[in-house]
Design a protein around this motif. Structure first.
Motif, PDB file in Angstrom:
ATOM      1  N   SER A 129      82.713  33.006 -22.291  1.00 10.37           N
ATOM      2  CA  SER A 129      83.730  32.944 -23.330  1.00 10.37           C
ATOM      3  C   SER A 129      83.125  32.362 -24.609  1.00 10.37           C
ATOM      4  CB  SER A 129      84.863  32.060 -22.811  1.00 10.37           C
ATOM      5  OG  SER A 129      85.857  31.946 -23.768  1.00 10.37           O
ATOM      6  N   LEU A 130      83.148  33.161 -25.677  1.00 11.09           N
ATOM      7  CA  LEU A 130      82.640  32.710 -26.979  1.00 11.09           C
ATOM      8  C   LEU A 130      83.834  32.155 -27.736  1.00 11.09           C
ATOM      9  CD1 LEU A 130      80.502  35.901 -27.717  1.00 11.09           C
ATOM     10  CD2 LEU A 130      79.728  33.757 -26.685  1.00 11.09           C
ATOM     11  N   ARG A 156      80.083  39.435 -18.535  1.00 13.51           N
ATOM     12  CA  ARG A 156      81.095  40.067 -19.377  1.00 13.51           C
ATOM     13  C   ARG A 156      81.456  39.072 -20.485  1.00 13.51           C
ATOM     14  NH1 ARG A 156      85.926  42.067 -15.994  1.00 13.51           N
ATOM     15  NH2 ARG A 156      85.540  40.181 -14.810  1.00 13.51           N
ATOM     16  N   ILE A 157      81.780  39.606 -21.643  1.00 18.61           N
ATOM     17  CA  ILE A 157      81.963  38.732 -22.816  1.00 18.61           C
ATOM     18  C   ILE A 157      83.414  38.731 -23.288  1.00 18.61           C
ATOM     19  CG2 ILE A 157      81.285  38.349 -25.227  1.00 18.61           C
ATOM     20  CD1 ILE A 157      78.489  39.327 -24.414  1.00 18.61           C
ATOM     21  N   TYR A 158      83.907  37.497 -23.413  1.00 18.95           N
ATOM     22  CA  TYR A 158      85.292  37.235 -23.834  1.00 18.95           C
ATOM     23  C   TYR A 158      85.183  36.589 -25.221  1.00 18.95           C
ATOM     24  CZ  TYR A 158      89.856  34.702 -23.096  1.00 18.95           C
ATOM     25  OH  TYR A 158      91.130  34.174 -23.164  1.00 18.95           O
ATOM     26  N   LEU A 159      85.739  37.220 -26.222  1.00 17.07           N
ATOM     27  CA  LEU A 159      85.680  36.669 -27.580  1.00 17.07           C
ATOM     28  C   LEU A 159      87.021  36.055 -27.927  1.00 17.07           C
ATOM     29  CD1 LEU A 159      84.211  36.408 -30.386  1.00 17.07           C
ATOM     30  CD2 LEU A 159      85.307  38.586 -30.976  1.00 17.07           C
ATOM     31  N   LYS A 175      74.596  40.364 -21.842  1.00 18.83           N
ATOM     32  CA  LYS A 175      74.938  41.623 -21.147  1.00 18.83           C
ATOM     33  C   LYS A 175      73.837  42.008 -20.158  1.00 18.83           C
ATOM     34  CE  LYS A 175      78.684  43.326 -23.049  1.00 18.83           C
ATOM     35  NZ  LYS A 175      79.841  43.661 -22.267  1.00 18.83           N
ATOM     36  N   ALA A 176      72.597  41.822 -20.610  1.00 19.72           N
ATOM     37  CA  ALA A 176      71.468  42.201 -19.748  1.00 19.72           C
ATOM     38  C   ALA A 176      71.464  41.376 -18.460  1.00 19.72           C
ATOM     39  CB  ALA A 176      70.155  42.017 -20.505  1.00 19.72           C
ATOM     40  N   ILE A 220      81.791  44.192 -32.059  1.00 23.15           N
ATOM     41  CA  ILE A 220      82.857  44.628 -31.142  1.00 23.15           C
ATOM     42  C   ILE A 220      82.295  45.386 -29.941  1.00 23.15           C
ATOM     43  CG2 ILE A 220      83.440  46.777 -32.381  1.00 23.15           C
ATOM     44  CD1 ILE A 220      86.428  46.036 -31.673  1.00 23.15           C
ATOM     45  N   GLY A 221      81.173  46.075 -30.151  1.00 23.48           N
ATOM     46  CA  GLY A 221      80.563  46.828 -29.050  1.00 23.48           C
ATOM     47  C   GLY A 221      80.180  45.939 -27.880  1.00 23.48           C
ATOM     48  N   GLY A 222      79.899  44.654 -28.159  1.00 26.03           N
ATOM     49  CA  GLY A 222      79.483  43.740 -27.090  1.00 26.03           C
ATOM     50  C   GLY A 222      80.644  43.025 -26.405  1.00 26.03           C
ATOM     51  N   CYS A 223      81.864  43.215 -26.912  1.00 23.26           N
ATOM     52  CA  CYS A 223      83.013  42.464 -26.371  1.00 23.26           C
ATOM     53  C   CYS A 223      83.670  43.226 -25.228  1.00 23.26           C
ATOM     54  CB  CYS A 223      84.078  42.256 -27.448  1.00 23.26           C
ATOM     55  SG  CYS A 223      83.514  41.343 -28.877  1.00 23.26           S
TER      56      CYS A 223
END
Ligand code: SF4
Length: 237
Positions: A78-79, A104-107, A99-100, A121-124
């Motif tokens: 979580s960012l 999973r990324i939570y913004l 990601k690697a 946004i592509g990474g979220c």
């Protein structure tokens, strides 16, 4: 801001493992990276006093790996902040590395900086955006910025958080819900009781007010949920 953020360093106040205490994923185990600075000052904010230091990308990854080993597995990284989108060049470097590693990324964002969102946004995987009501924050009105932001954010899994205090001016709330209904009709909206000296759910008058706002608001947007900060109730970080 003490040092302008770069693609290699950012001012971070804490990196830790805990339960996600807010929103639709409350109760999940998350690994939090808390960025220090914010560009606005909500009256109720309890994060801005947390001072950080410059972290390099390598240091962040080292901490993340350590926490994943000692306290994981975590459902999301979580960012949070502060406002993580102030650190967009750093995020552009960090997100692919997370990601690697399979995270999973939570913004978690105040939902104002649409241009910065465009870049990451592509990474979220999930976006938790605020809509800030000036009657509650005692800040400027950002409804135009929120509109630009939500148009993009709704392309991902999204929920919107609105902090509610007894100062809430209903026409602002109504305008926010209409905006959400227009651009993200399927997204849940979390009404979170404002916290000051104590947590909002401990104020019975405020909870009555929230119930009333939920009732009136549901005529505009159906999925309106009242949720206090779960981690505070459990005395977690
Ligand atoms: S946007 Fe969030 S971090 Fe920034 S002042 Fe408001 S509550 Fe605090």
């Amino acid at each position: 801001m003490q040092h302008p953020p770069t693609s290699k360093t950012a001012r971070i106040s804490e990196i830790f493992s805990s339960l996600q205490g807010e929103g639709t994923l409350a109760g999940q185990r998350h690994l939090f990276i808390r960025f220090e600075e914010c560009h606005i000052h909500c009256e109720y904010c309890d994060e801005l006093h947390k001072k950080g230091r410059d972290f390099t990308l390598e240091e962040v990854l080292e901490q993340v790996n350590l926490l994943e080993t000692t306290s994981g597995p975590h459902s999301f990284v979580s960012l949070t902040g502060g406002e993580p989108l102030l650190y967009v060049s750093f995020l552009k470097s960090l997100m692919p590395l997370l990601k690697a590693k399979g995270f999973r990324i939570y913004l978690e964002t105040n939902g104002i900086l649409g241009k910065a969102l465009e870049e990451v946004i592509g990474g979220c995987d999930l976006i938790a955006m605020d809509i800030k009501l000036p009657s509650v924050t005692k800040e400027d009105n950002f409804i135009g910025e929120h509109e630009q932001f939500i148009k993009q954010a709704q392309t991902k899994e999204l929920f919107v958080k609105i902090i509610v205090s007894k100062d809430l001016f209903f026409p602002e709330f109504e305008e926010a819900l209409k905006l959400i209904e227009k651009y993200a009709p399927g997204s849940p909206v979390i009404l979170q009781p404002v916290s000051n000296q104590r947590e909002g759910h401990e104020d019975l008058e405020l909870m009555d007010f929230l119930m009333e706002m939920q009732k009136r608001g549901m005529a505009i947007h159906r999925d309106l949920r009242i949720l206090p900060r779960f981690h505070r109730i459990l005395n977690l970080r």
